[in-house]
Design a protein around this motif. Structure first.
Motif, mmCIF file in Angstrom:
data_model
loop_
_atom_site.group_PDB
_atom_site.id
_atom_site.type_symbol
_atom_site.label_atom_id
_atom_site.label_comp_id
_atom_site.label_asym_id
_atom_site.label_seq_id
_atom_site.Cartn_x
_atom_site.Cartn_y
_atom_site.Cartn_z
ATOM 1 N N ASN A 133 67.627 25.219 16.753
ATOM 2 C CA ASN A 133 67.479 24.489 18.141
ATOM 3 C C ASN A 133 67.885 25.622 19.265
ATOM 4 O O ASN A 133 67.939 25.143 20.560
ATOM 5 C CB ASN A 133 67.928 23.299 18.321
ATOM 6 N N GLY A 134 68.247 26.592 18.613
ATOM 7 C CA GLY A 134 68.917 27.652 19.683
ATOM 8 C C GLY A 134 70.271 27.669 19.868
ATOM 9 O O GLY A 134 71.032 26.807 19.067
ATOM 10 N N ILE A 135 70.585 28.268 20.864
ATOM 11 C CA ILE A 135 72.298 28.424 20.989
ATOM 12 C C ILE A 135 72.527 27.943 22.554
ATOM 13 O O ILE A 135 73.743 27.579 22.793
ATOM 14 C CB ILE A 135 72.744 29.897 20.883
ATOM 15 N N LEU A 175 76.794 35.727 16.688
ATOM 16 C CA LEU A 175 76.389 35.181 15.707
ATOM 17 C C LEU A 175 75.037 34.540 15.418
ATOM 18 O O LEU A 175 74.463 34.652 14.313
ATOM 19 C CB LEU A 175 77.581 33.977 15.529
ATOM 20 N N TYR A 176 74.629 33.917 16.592
ATOM 21 C CA TYR A 176 73.028 33.377 16.726
ATOM 22 C C TYR A 176 72.294 34.709 16.319
ATOM 23 O O TYR A 176 71.125 34.512 15.550
ATOM 24 C CB TYR A 176 73.030 32.753 17.983
ATOM 25 N N SER A 177 72.738 35.683 16.950
ATOM 26 C CA SER A 177 71.660 37.033 16.963
ATOM 27 C C SER A 177 71.397 37.335 15.351
ATOM 28 O O SER A 177 70.550 37.707 14.936
ATOM 29 C CB SER A 177 72.240 38.000 17.606
ATOM 30 N N GLN A 178 72.683 37.286 14.713
ATOM 31 C CA GLN A 178 72.687 37.819 13.292
ATOM 32 C C GLN A 178 71.844 36.612 12.460
ATOM 33 O O GLN A 178 71.247 36.988 11.546
ATOM 34 C CB GLN A 178 73.924 37.748 12.691
ATOM 35 N N TYR A 179 72.100 35.149 12.788
ATOM 36 C CA TYR A 179 71.228 34.160 12.443
ATOM 37 C C TYR A 179 69.742 34.403 12.209
ATOM 38 O O TYR A 179 68.872 34.315 11.182
ATOM 39 C CB TYR A 179 71.613 32.868 12.768
ATOM 40 N N THR A 180 69.466 34.729 13.412
ATOM 41 C CA THR A 180 68.030 35.112 13.753
ATOM 42 C C THR A 180 67.223 36.175 12.798
ATOM 43 O O THR A 180 66.064 36.131 12.798
ATOM 44 C CB THR A 180 67.508 35.262 15.147
ATOM 45 N N THR A 181 68.237 37.067 12.364
ATOM 46 C CA THR A 181 67.386 38.164 11.378
ATOM 47 C C THR A 181 67.648 37.867 10.037
ATOM 48 O O THR A 181 67.352 38.692 9.327
ATOM 49 C CB THR A 181 68.456 39.569 11.836
ATOM 50 N N LEU A 182 68.277 36.843 9.693
ATOM 51 C CA LEU A 182 67.898 36.209 8.414
ATOM 52 C C LEU A 182 66.760 36.259 7.848
ATOM 53 O O LEU A 182 65.851 35.716 8.425
ATOM 54 C CB LEU A 182 68.907 34.937 8.109
ATOM 55 N N PRO A 183 66.485 36.583 6.594
ATOM 56 C CA PRO A 183 65.121 36.487 5.944
ATOM 57 C C PRO A 183 65.039 34.668 5.784
ATOM 58 O O PRO A 183 65.704 34.113 5.622
ATOM 59 C CB PRO A 183 65.419 37.123 4.524
#
Length: 108
Positions: free
Chosen positions: A68-70, A96-104
């Motif tokens: 749902n975003g940050i 942390l959110y930026s890292q989350y958005t790059t997860l496969p």
């Protein structure tokens, strides 16, 4: 633990001068165990100097879905946290959110 549905992510930010934690660390780190499918924060911690501060951050962020975003967790910080580390916590959470958005993705 062997659970491929949980991911551990860390976000980092520079601490302001004059904080107790700043004498131990140059950066503040926010870490989270995140349920991969729904993006829900299961556990969260940070490198604030006190147990009480770390527990408060965990309680504040636990249950939010990063899908749902940050914005909602950032609003929670603005509303419920008053301390020198506020901007560092926000910056570390954004990292942390930026890292989350790059997860496969795990979509099959």
């Amino acid at each position: 633990m062997n659970n491929e549905n949980i991911v551990f992510i860390a976000g980092h930010a520079r601490l302001p001068e004059g904080m107790a934690a700043q004498s131990m660390f140059q950066t503040l780190t926010v870490t989270a165990e995140i349920e991969r499918q729904y993006g829900v924060i299961l556990q969260c911690s940070c490198t604030l100097a006190t147990d009480h501060g770390r527990d408060f951050i965990n309680q504040m962020f636990r249950g939010y879905s990063l899908k749902n975003g940050i914005d909602a967790p950032i609003r929670a910080i603005h509303s419920n946290y008053s301390g020198k580390a506020k901007n560092a916590i926000i910056a570390a959470l954004k990292d942390l959110y930026s890292q989350y958005t790059t997860l496969p993705t795990t979509d099959s």
